[in-house]
Every structure is written in C-alpha cells, then in structure tokens.
Design an enzyme around this catalytic site. Structure first.
Site, PDB file in Angstrom:
ATOM      1  N   VAL A 193       0.826  -1.206   0.000  1.00  0.00           N
ATOM      2  CA  VAL A 193       0.000   0.000   0.000  1.00  0.00           C
ATOM      3  C   VAL A 193       0.860   1.255   0.000  1.00  0.00           C
ATOM      4  O   VAL A 193       1.963   1.276   0.546  1.00  0.00           O
ATOM      5  CB  VAL A 193      -0.958   0.038   1.218  1.00  0.00           C
ATOM      6  CG1 VAL A 193      -1.886  -1.172   1.222  1.00  0.00           C
ATOM      7  CG2 VAL A 193      -0.178   0.100   2.531  1.00  0.00           C
ATOM      8  N   CYS A 194       0.352   2.305  -0.634  1.00  0.00           N
ATOM      9  CA  CYS A 194       0.944   3.646  -0.568  1.00  0.00           C
ATOM     10  C   CYS A 194      -0.215   4.640  -0.603  1.00  0.00           C
ATOM     11  O   CYS A 194      -1.375   4.255  -0.447  1.00  0.00           O
ATOM     12  CB  CYS A 194       1.945   3.876  -1.702  1.00  0.00           C
ATOM     13  SG  CYS A 194       1.199   4.053  -3.330  1.00  0.00           S
ATOM     14  N   GLN A 195       0.063   5.913  -0.834  1.00  0.00           N
ATOM     15  CA  GLN A 195      -0.996   6.916  -0.763  1.00  0.00           C
ATOM     16  C   GLN A 195      -1.798   7.023  -2.049  1.00  0.00           C
ATOM     17  O   GLN A 195      -3.021   7.083  -2.022  1.00  0.00           O
ATOM     18  CB  GLN A 195      -0.403   8.279  -0.408  1.00  0.00           C
ATOM     19  CG  GLN A 195      -1.433   9.293   0.075  1.00  0.00           C
ATOM     20  CD  GLN A 195      -2.078   8.887   1.392  1.00  0.00           C
ATOM     21  OE1 GLN A 195      -1.455   8.244   2.236  1.00  0.00           O
ATOM     22  NE2 GLN A 195      -3.339   9.240   1.582  1.00  0.00           N
ATOM     23  N   GLY A 246      -1.005   5.026  -5.063  1.00  0.00           N
ATOM     24  CA  GLY A 246      -0.973   3.801  -5.840  1.00  0.00           C
ATOM     25  C   GLY A 246       0.246   3.641  -6.729  1.00  0.00           C
ATOM     26  O   GLY A 246       0.519   2.545  -7.218  1.00  0.00           O
ATOM     27  N   LEU A 303      -4.222   4.474  -0.710  1.00  0.00           N
ATOM     28  CA  LEU A 303      -5.020   4.731   0.490  1.00  0.00           C
ATOM     29  C   LEU A 303      -5.901   5.959   0.364  1.00  0.00           C
ATOM     30  O   LEU A 303      -6.838   6.125   1.150  1.00  0.00           O
ATOM     31  CB  LEU A 303      -4.081   4.883   1.708  1.00  0.00           C
ATOM     32  CG  LEU A 303      -3.289   3.634   2.090  1.00  0.00           C
ATOM     33  CD1 LEU A 303      -2.359   3.930   3.257  1.00  0.00           C
ATOM     34  CD2 LEU A 303      -4.216   2.483   2.435  1.00  0.00           C
TER      35      LEU A 303
END
Length: 235
Positions: A143-145, A147, A172
């Site tokens: 996961v990251c902010q 994508g 996220l």
C-alpha cells in the site's frame, strides 16, 4: 544414450484475486562423459493483482495477506493501518553534494512548502528489508498513498521472486473511513495532505461556513439583517 527428462510445478490459485504461478523446466542432455547437460527453462511469472479496498480487506482477513506500507516516514506517521509493516520505497534525501542541495532547496520552497512533501531518494535497502521479514512465498498487500509507489514496489518484489502480491488501486487515498483500523492524527485518505494546502483547505471551510450562516440569517431574519446593514453603510 540420450536421456530426456522434464519437471513441472505450479502454485494453484487460492483466491479470486490472485493469478496462478507456473514454472516449467525441461532438460535435455547426454550421458557421454565430457558432454555438458543443456537446461532450458520457461517461466510464467505471477502477475501483481490490483484490488479495491473491500477486496484488500478480504485478502487480509481470509487469505492471510500481510500489509507492507511503502510510503515515506511523514505520511506513515500521519496515518497508517494497524499491524502493518513499514518499509519505505523512498527515504528522505539528506545528501550534501552541491547538486542535491540545490534540488532540495527548490523542492522545499515549492512542493515541500505547499504540500508538505519530503525531498526523497530511492531506498537502497528496500528489497533487503522486505526479504529479511518475508519469504518469497509470503502473501503481501503493498500500500501507498496514491498507488504509484505500491505498483513500483510490487514490480520490484515480483522481479525478485515474490509470488503472491496485491496492491490497492489508487492507494489509500481511495479508502473510505472505517474500512481499516488505523493509527494516526488523520484519516488514511488524508495522510498525503500537508503544508499550506491543508491551511488553505481549513480557511476555505471556515469561509464557507460563515457564508452559509450569513445566507441563512438574511433568509430567516431579514429585518434584523437590514438593521445590521444600516450600521455599516456602504462607503
């Protein structure tokens, strides 16, 4: 006399979101002394799976996927999913060579000031850090902010032999509050917001509230509103 052999192994699909891994090896060689055995390998690599937040939640609860957060330290500290592993794909660049100092200064005066973004560089220990905690057969949700970093990290891990990898599409920022248990000072979808952008957003929210209240006051109390306007005559 020639000898021919083959072996085939496959990892079956245990989830609706994961594709299969197939590895096929053939070898052909002669037993005559001094002759080398020729190996021919053909491999179909597992593809990275992109899922939405609800599908990701099922991967964690049902299939036992571990969460690997690859965002930088600042975003991770603002908000992150409980029980996740933090292995940043990029780390803060504190190098002091002339070119880096110039780039960092420009960055901090614009992107850093407006959006609160750190000046970063690729984490040289990313792959090593993941390998120290997980085996290639581990099930990982990256996961990251937004994508982008998770997709890049997933590709690097897939090329390194990790077989069961998934990412949340759009990161996220697309997760609605309450989807995951989180820790931090803000919601997961807002962890990427900082700097003057957040200040501007708060000012806009306050002004919007004031304008709405003024409109309602004029609508429901026109006489009182008119008296107030008479106190402050137009210049």
């Amino acid at each position: 006399m020639a000898g021919i052999g083959s072996s085939c192994s496959s990892l079956s699909c245990n989830s609706n979101f994961r594709t299969s891994w197939l590895e096929f090896k053939t070898h052909r060689g002669r037993t005559i002394p001094g002759k080398s055995v020729v190996w021919r390998n053909s491999r179909i690599r597992a593809e990275v799976n992109f899922v939405n937040a609800e599908e990701a939640k099922k991967l964690i609860a049902v299939d036992g996927y571990a969460i690997v957060d690859v965002r930088d330290k600042s975003q991770f500290e603002r908000a992150h999913i409980k029980s996740c592993y933090h292995v940043p794909l990029f780390i803060e660049n504190q190098d002091n060579d002339f070119g880096t100092v110039i780039k960092r200064t420009v960055h901090n005066n614009f992107a850093g000031l407006l959006f609160g973004l750190l000046f970063t560089k690729p984490n040289p220990n990313f792959l090593q850090s993941v390998r120290s905690q997980f085996s290639p057969e581990s099930k990982l949700l990256i996961v990251c902010q937004e994508g982008l970093r998770s997709a890049a990290a997933a590709k690097e891990l897939e090329q390194a032999g990790f077989q069961n990898i998934a990412c949340i599409t759009s990161g996220l920022q697309s997760v609605t509050p309450g989807t995951f248990d989180s820790i931090g000072s803000t919601e997961l979808q807002n962890a990427g917001k900082a700097g003057l952008v957040t200040v501007q957003g708060k000012i806009s929210a306050v002004l919007g509230t004031v304008l709405v209240c003024a409109f309602l006051f004029v609508t429901f109390f026109p006489e009182q509103a008119e008296k107030l306007l008479q106190i402050f005559p137009a210049s």
